[in-house]
Scaffold this motif. Structure first.
Motif, PDB file in Angstrom:
ATOM      1  N   HIS A  39       0.829  -1.189   0.000  1.00 55.05           N
ATOM      2  CA  HIS A  39       0.000   0.000   0.000  1.00 55.05           C
ATOM      3  C   HIS A  39       0.873   1.252   0.000  1.00 55.05           C
ATOM      4  N   CYS A  40       1.860   1.263   0.895  1.00 59.78           N
ATOM      5  CA  CYS A  40       2.714   2.445   0.991  1.00 59.78           C
ATOM      6  C   CYS A  40       3.543   2.594  -0.271  1.00 59.78           C
ATOM      7  N   GLN A  41       4.074   1.450  -0.764  1.00 60.95           N
ATOM      8  CA  GLN A  41       4.899   1.491  -1.948  1.00 60.95           C
ATOM      9  C   GLN A  41       4.119   2.038  -3.130  1.00 60.95           C
ATOM     10  N   GLU A  42       2.891   1.557  -3.266  1.00 64.72           N
ATOM     11  CA  GLU A  42       2.139   1.878  -4.457  1.00 64.72           C
ATOM     12  C   GLU A  42       1.664   3.319  -4.476  1.00 64.72           C
ATOM     13  N   THR A  43       1.190   3.789  -3.367  1.00 67.71           N
ATOM     14  CA  THR A  43       0.514   5.073  -3.418  1.00 67.71           C
ATOM     15  C   THR A  43       1.214   6.139  -2.608  1.00 67.71           C
ATOM     16  N   GLU A  44       1.952   5.746  -1.594  1.00 67.39           N
ATOM     17  CA  GLU A  44       2.558   6.727  -0.717  1.00 67.39           C
ATOM     18  C   GLU A  44       1.502   7.650  -0.147  1.00 67.39           C
ATOM     19  N   ILE A  45       0.287   7.139  -0.042  1.00 67.61           N
ATOM     20  CA  ILE A  45      -0.788   7.980   0.441  1.00 67.61           C
ATOM     21  C   ILE A  45      -1.329   7.367   1.720  1.00 67.61           C
ATOM     22  N   ILE A  46      -1.495   8.181   2.717  1.00 70.07           N
ATOM     23  CA  ILE A  46      -1.990   7.659   3.984  1.00 70.07           C
ATOM     24  C   ILE A  46      -3.447   8.065   4.140  1.00 70.07           C
ATOM     25  N   LYS A  47      -4.285   7.045   4.338  1.00 73.08           N
ATOM     26  CA  LYS A  47      -5.704   7.331   4.483  1.00 73.08           C
ATOM     27  C   LYS A  47      -6.135   7.011   5.905  1.00 73.08           C
ATOM     28  N   ASN A  48      -7.100   7.710   6.388  1.00 74.13           N
ATOM     29  CA  ASN A  48      -7.601   7.458   7.723  1.00 74.13           C
ATOM     30  C   ASN A  48      -9.083   7.759   7.719  1.00 74.13           C
ATOM     31  N   LYS A  49      -9.846   6.690   7.692  1.00 74.32           N
ATOM     32  CA  LYS A  49     -11.278   6.855   7.503  1.00 74.32           C
ATOM     33  C   LYS A  49     -11.975   7.474   8.706  1.00 74.32           C
ATOM     34  N   SER A  50     -11.311   7.484   9.851  1.00 74.54           N
ATOM     35  CA  SER A  50     -12.031   7.880  11.049  1.00 74.54           C
ATOM     36  C   SER A  50     -12.179   9.392  11.215  1.00 74.54           C
ATOM     37  N   LEU A  51     -11.591  10.173  10.334  1.00 73.28           N
ATOM     38  CA  LEU A  51     -11.699  11.615  10.524  1.00 73.28           C
ATOM     39  C   LEU A  51     -12.700  12.212   9.540  1.00 73.28           C
ATOM     40  N   LEU A 151       1.962  18.566   2.178  1.00 71.09           N
ATOM     41  CA  LEU A 151       1.000  19.661   2.082  1.00 71.09           C
ATOM     42  C   LEU A 151      -0.330  19.217   1.470  1.00 71.09           C
ATOM     43  N   PHE A 152      -0.287  18.190   0.637  1.00 71.23           N
ATOM     44  CA  PHE A 152      -1.472  17.902  -0.178  1.00 71.23           C
ATOM     45  C   PHE A 152      -2.269  16.703   0.322  1.00 71.23           C
ATOM     46  N   ASN A 153      -3.544  16.675  -0.081  1.00 71.45           N
ATOM     47  CA  ASN A 153      -4.455  15.614   0.344  1.00 71.45           C
ATOM     48  C   ASN A 153      -5.005  14.796  -0.813  1.00 71.45           C
ATOM     49  N   LEU A 154      -5.098  15.400  -1.991  1.00 68.89           N
ATOM     50  CA  LEU A 154      -5.640  14.669  -3.142  1.00 68.89           C
ATOM     51  C   LEU A 154      -4.816  14.976  -4.387  1.00 68.89           C
ATOM     52  N   THR A 155      -4.803  13.995  -5.302  1.00 68.72           N
ATOM     53  CA  THR A 155      -4.139  14.211  -6.582  1.00 68.72           C
ATOM     54  C   THR A 155      -5.200  14.392  -7.666  1.00 68.72           C
ATOM     55  N   GLN A 343     -17.676  13.522  -2.276  1.00 68.52           N
ATOM     56  CA  GLN A 343     -17.862  12.078  -2.113  1.00 68.52           C
ATOM     57  C   GLN A 343     -16.820  11.467  -1.191  1.00 68.52           C
ATOM     58  N   GLN A 344     -15.604  11.913  -1.357  1.00 68.65           N
ATOM     59  CA  GLN A 344     -14.497  11.286  -0.630  1.00 68.65           C
ATOM     60  C   GLN A 344     -14.199  12.122   0.601  1.00 68.65           C
ATOM     61  N   THR A 345     -14.757  11.706   1.719  1.00 66.30           N
ATOM     62  CA  THR A 345     -14.640  12.577   2.899  1.00 66.30           C
ATOM     63  C   THR A 345     -13.667  12.017   3.925  1.00 66.30           C
ATOM     64  N   VAL A 349      -3.543  12.077   3.562  1.00 65.91           N
ATOM     65  CA  VAL A 349      -2.395  12.946   3.318  1.00 65.91           C
ATOM     66  C   VAL A 349      -1.460  12.292   2.310  1.00 65.91           C
ATOM     67  N   ILE A 350      -0.808  13.122   1.519  1.00 63.22           N
ATOM     68  CA  ILE A 350       0.172  12.630   0.558  1.00 63.22           C
ATOM     69  C   ILE A 350       1.524  13.162   1.017  1.00 63.22           C
ATOM     70  N   PRO A 351       2.283  12.327   1.710  1.00 62.59           N
ATOM     71  CA  PRO A 351       3.568  12.819   2.234  1.00 62.59           C
ATOM     72  C   PRO A 351       4.460  13.339   1.108  1.00 62.59           C
ATOM     73  N   SER A 352       4.463  12.637  -0.029  1.00 61.94           N
ATOM     74  CA  SER A 352       5.324  13.083  -1.120  1.00 61.94           C
ATOM     75  C   SER A 352       4.621  12.906  -2.460  1.00 61.94           C
ATOM     76  N   VAL A 353       4.163  13.995  -3.011  1.00 61.48           N
ATOM     77  CA  VAL A 353       3.564  13.953  -4.355  1.00 61.48           C
ATOM     78  C   VAL A 353       4.633  13.500  -5.346  1.00 61.48           C
ATOM     79  N   GLU A 354       5.860  13.925  -5.086  1.00 57.99           N
ATOM     80  CA  GLU A 354       6.969  13.581  -5.972  1.00 57.99           C
ATOM     81  C   GLU A 354       7.121  12.065  -6.096  1.00 57.99           C
TER      82      GLU A 354
END
Ligand code: NAG
Ligand code: NAG
Ligand code: NAG
Length: 363
Positions: A39-51, A151-155, A343-345, A349-354
């Motif tokens: 998951h981390c390798q593929e997207t580098e995106i951290i999701k947390n449904k509880s917030l 800084l970013f949350n969505l691509t 829709q996507q609430t 966080v995207i630690p590194s867009v790069e």
């Protein structure tokens, strides 16, 4: 010595026990470590449904305020047409930075901030506010992706795995088969090129191809072609070189959508793999340079098709059951961002867009 005796006595058990432990460990790794790791390798995106990312005071159907941080390339577009033009309700697009403190989403077009980190919003953001990274360019064209760290949350890109997917065009099936009329053809191969980056794959390929077939090149420093003459000129060609400036996952641009399909000129594509193209476009709608071992063989094939009308016309068969839709322009993209934010609430966080953009480009 005790150990040695023990081993000798139980030697027939040792191997199976080790095997068993190894298998257990392997199963555990796959089920526990691997998904997290992948998951981390593929997207580098951290999701947390509880917030919950809604403003605390908002009711369910409240309007989202989307701040257009910069007009992309300075192109202004209407901000009030999400509902009337695209049927997307409850979105208030604004370009007024005074509304930063109440904006639910801030969409930032990369090209316009990429030379100056200070051109990103500088004030602390409300806790519910999400930042959307908007970019339709390949890595070759853009710079300073590290400005975006943490800084970013969505691509929002042409890549299908973006949170907000903005393709340059798409093909849809039609309900009723339709009759088609292929415009009259009197010329062979056309190419419209504005950015001539020497050394890029498309230029190298062209240098080889032109030895075996003549190609009419339009654009800066080449044959002149105005916007108004575009269709009438290019539709006369049997083939169009839809050569992308970059070979990158899902990077399929207006070069095929409007320049080739829009003019009914059969696209010869250079870019991402045929397999990747076929995720979006019927396989019999285009010719891929990778279908041939060399540029010479491609040239021979085009010359053959030129003489065989029946075979040439087969490249239009898909049009009986499909239609091409071009990207609806800036307003439609920003309205779509709003729809996705509604829709996507979940917290994301995207630690590194790069890393996401440069690291995961298998296709
Ligand atoms: C997920 O959200 C909850 C609730 O806000 C928070 O307590 C928790 O620390 C978050 N977890 C991560 C990994 O961000
Ligand atoms: C397509 O062409 C056929 C034969 O000319 C005709 O009968 C039919 O009505 C046409 N269909 C459409 C949708 O125009
Ligand atoms: C958005 O991302 C930033 C950093 O990447 C994070 O600090 C913030 O909590 C995120 N906000 C939401 C609502 O997901």
């Amino acid at each position: 010595m005790v150990l040695r005796q023990f081993i000798q006595k139980h030697v027939k058990w040792i191997l199976p026990i080790f095997l068993f432990i190894f298998l257990l460990f392997f199963a555990w790794r796959r089920s526990v470590i691997m998904p997290v790791f992948l998951h981390c390798q593929e997207t580098e995106i951290i999701k947390n449904k509880s917030l919950d990312v809604r403003k605390p005071t908002d009711k369910k159907e409240a309007e989202l305020v989307i701040l257009v941080w910069v007009y992309p390339f300075g192109d202004k577009f209407p901000l009030d047409i999400c509902e009337t033009a695209y049927g997307i309700t409850g979105c208030k697009l604004t370009a007024d930075r005074q509304l930063y403190n109440v904006a639910d989403g801030v969409v930032i077009h990369h090209y316009d901030i990429m030379y100056n980190k200070n051109s990103l919003p500088q004030t602390p953001r409300p806790h519910y506010q999400r930042w959307v990274w908007f970019n339709l360019e390949p890595p070759l064209i853009i710079q300073n992706l590290h400005f975006l760290d943490n800084l970013f949350n969505l691509t929002m890109t042409f890549r299908q795995d973006s949170d907000v997917y903005i393709p340059y065009g798409r093909i849809e099936a039609v309900k009723e088969p339709q009759n088609i009329t292929i415009p009259p053809k009197s010329k062979l191969v056309a190419w419209v090129v504005s950015k001539w980056y020497p050394g890029t794959p498309r230029i190298k390929y062209y240098e080889e191809l032109k030895k075996y077939i003549s190609v009419d090149i339009y654009g800066k420093e080449h044959l002149k072609l105005s916007r108004t003459d575009f269709y009438n000129t290019i539709s006369r060609y049997k083939f169009y070189l839809a050569f992308e400036n970059s070979i990158y996952k899902d990077y399929i641009t207006e070069k095929i959508w409007s320049n080739a399909f829009g003019t009914w000129s059969v696209p010869v594509v250079l870019g991402t793999s045929r397999k990747n193209y076929e995720r979006f476009i019927p396989g019999d709608a285009f010719i891929h340079v990778d279908d041939f071992p060399s540029a010479k063989e491609l040239a021979d094939f085009l010359l053959e098709l030129d003489k065989d009308d029946e075979r040439y016309r087969k490249y239009f068969n898909w049009r009986h059951r499909h239609k091409v839709t071009l990207n609806g322009g800036w307003a439609s993209s920003y309205c779509k961002a709003c729809r996705v934010l509604k829709q996507q609430t979940e917290y994301q966080v995207i630690p590194s867009v790069e890393k996401w953009f440069l690291g995961n480009s298998s296709f």
